[in-house]
Design an enzyme around this catalytic site. Sequence first.
Site, short mmCIF file in Angstrom:
data_model
loop_
_atom_site.label_atom_id
_atom_site.label_comp_id
_atom_site.label_asym_id
_atom_site.label_seq_id
_atom_site.Cartn_x
_atom_site.Cartn_y
_atom_site.Cartn_z
CG ASP A 147 -7.94 2.07 0.38
OD1 ASP A 147 -7.80 1.97 1.60
OD2 ASP A 147 -7.01 1.88 -0.43
CE1 TYR A 155 -6.57 -1.35 5.31
CE2 TYR A 155 -4.73 -2.86 5.14
CZ TYR A 155 -5.23 -1.63 5.49
OH TYR A 155 -4.38 -0.69 6.01
NE ARG A 175 -3.41 6.67 12.02
CZ ARG A 175 -3.96 6.53 10.85
NH1 ARG A 175 -3.32 6.89 9.74
NH2 ARG A 175 -5.17 6.02 10.72
NE ARG A 179 -3.31 0.14 3.02
CZ ARG A 179 -4.54 0.51 2.67
NH1 ARG A 179 -5.26 -0.27 1.90
NH2 ARG A 179 -5.06 1.65 3.08
CD GLU A 203 -5.30 5.80 14.54
OE1 GLU A 203 -5.33 6.99 14.16
OE2 GLU A 203 -5.28 4.85 13.73
NE ARG A 210 5.39 8.79 -4.55
CZ ARG A 210 4.64 9.17 -3.52
NH1 ARG A 210 5.15 9.89 -2.54
NH2 ARG A 210 3.36 8.85 -3.49
NE ARG A 239 -4.47 -5.09 15.89
CZ ARG A 239 -3.93 -5.47 17.04
NH1 ARG A 239 -4.22 -6.64 17.58
NH2 ARG A 239 -3.08 -4.66 17.66
N1 UDP Z 1 3.10 1.15 8.13
C1 UDP Z 1 4.26 1.16 8.86
N2 UDP Z 1 4.75 2.35 9.31
C2 UDP Z 1 4.12 3.52 9.10
C3 UDP Z 1 2.93 3.51 8.34
C4 UDP Z 1 2.45 2.31 7.87
O1 UDP Z 1 4.85 0.11 9.12
O2 UDP Z 1 4.61 4.56 9.59
C5 UDP Z 1 2.58 -0.15 7.65
C6 UDP Z 1 1.53 -0.72 8.61
O3 UDP Z 1 1.68 -2.13 8.68
C7 UDP Z 1 0.24 -0.36 7.93
C8 UDP Z 1 0.61 -0.49 6.46
O4 UDP Z 1 1.95 -0.02 6.40
O5 UDP Z 1 -0.81 -1.21 8.30
C9 UDP Z 1 -0.28 0.24 5.50
O6 UDP Z 1 -0.33 1.62 5.89
P1 UDP Z 1 -1.58 2.52 5.54
O7 UDP Z 1 -1.22 3.91 5.90
O8 UDP Z 1 -2.03 2.22 4.17
O9 UDP Z 1 -2.67 1.99 6.58
P2 UDP Z 1 -4.12 2.62 6.90
O10 UDP Z 1 -4.22 3.96 6.25
O11 UDP Z 1 -5.12 1.63 6.33
O12 UDP Z 1 -4.15 2.65 8.39
#
Ligand code: UDP
Length: 383
Positions: free
Chosen positions: A351, A349, A280, A173, A301, A177, A250
Amino acid sequence: MKKIGVIGSGFSGCIIANELAKTGKYIIDIYEARHHIGGNCYTEKDPETGVMVHAYGPHIFNTSKKDIWDYVNTLTSFKPYINRVKAVTDKGIFPLPINLRTINLFFGENFTPAEAETFIDSLADKTIADPQSFEEQALRFVGKALYENFFKGYTLKQWGIHPQHLPASILKRLPVRFTDDDNYYNSTYQGIPTSGYTPIFQKLLDHPHITLHLNKKFTRQTHGAAHDYIFYSGPIDAYFDYKIGKLQYRTLRFERHTQEGSFQGSAVVNYCQQEIPYTRISEHKFFTPWEHHTQTVYFKEYSSLAQDNDTPYYPIRLLDDKALLEAYEKLAVEEKKVSFMGRLGTYRYLDMDVVIAESLDIASKCATLPMEQWPTFPQSTSK
Ligand code: UDP
């Protein structure tokens, strides 16, 4: 007119209700267990600070599907919004997703894009030919140091499972870059609704043939019998009274704080170290930079395994869950006059834009097919 019951008032439920109502052929009752519409996209003004709050965590609308972007813009106005996330690690705070600036700051270098690419390639574990797990995917593409600092701790907290046991698809996901682009998403269209998400759902339900019932928990016994057809967007295992077991989710808990001015100066800061208990912090006034607020509200969170009365957020989808899902899918396909929809109804999962696309797709099939042939368990864009 045929009587339709819709369970859940998130995107899936509200879109199918709206599309069916517009045909003029159906009377629709929509049942929502919570006190509000919009599912986990629900937004409301924080009474103390006046800030628009995403009650179930940040939702930044993004899609590369032009038809979906055009569609949501018929429902409300959007303002451009680019999600620029910061990640706190043991070595400092860096932009995420990993980009040229992240790499140069993290390694104390001054690489050009080409040099950074060569460098990251030299860190990649090329013995992993076909990465299966989250951990293998990370080691194969960014190497051990970036994996351990940015992904390992955060993922352990977010999923409660070692990245060795999570699918590679979760990490896919996030882009990597070799430019300074720190936009969290690659999508063509990105934005936030000017007045929050809730007006979208109000507009979808604003039709004389739709009746909304808040605080009404669905039961097959009462609602099933009262309607000619049901669209169900609640958890699929709950529909069947968990009779063959529980699918795991979760859940998130948000700890609210307020203060004058600003706490962190940006919308989302991820905490990647395992010792910090939250994943976060989101400071919601930065999701509406077109508004001005002297006070601020922010949320820490916390992620944990969902227990019986917790709000489900993320389907875990490990092997056990997948086998159980397959068994529930069989039951769903056999169930007459019910369609299962959305993140919870199909345990994926998804979006927001995918949920919207699927709901519109189901609605268009329902418009052309007789009710007996409406799709029971549609997985047109399954992930
Ligand atoms: N992830 C991570 N570190 C970060 C952000 C994301 O390891 O700082 C991993 C984490 O396992 C997460 C996944 O990348 O579930 C996908 O992130 P995304 O932001 O897409 O998750 P969402 O927005 O669905 O919470």
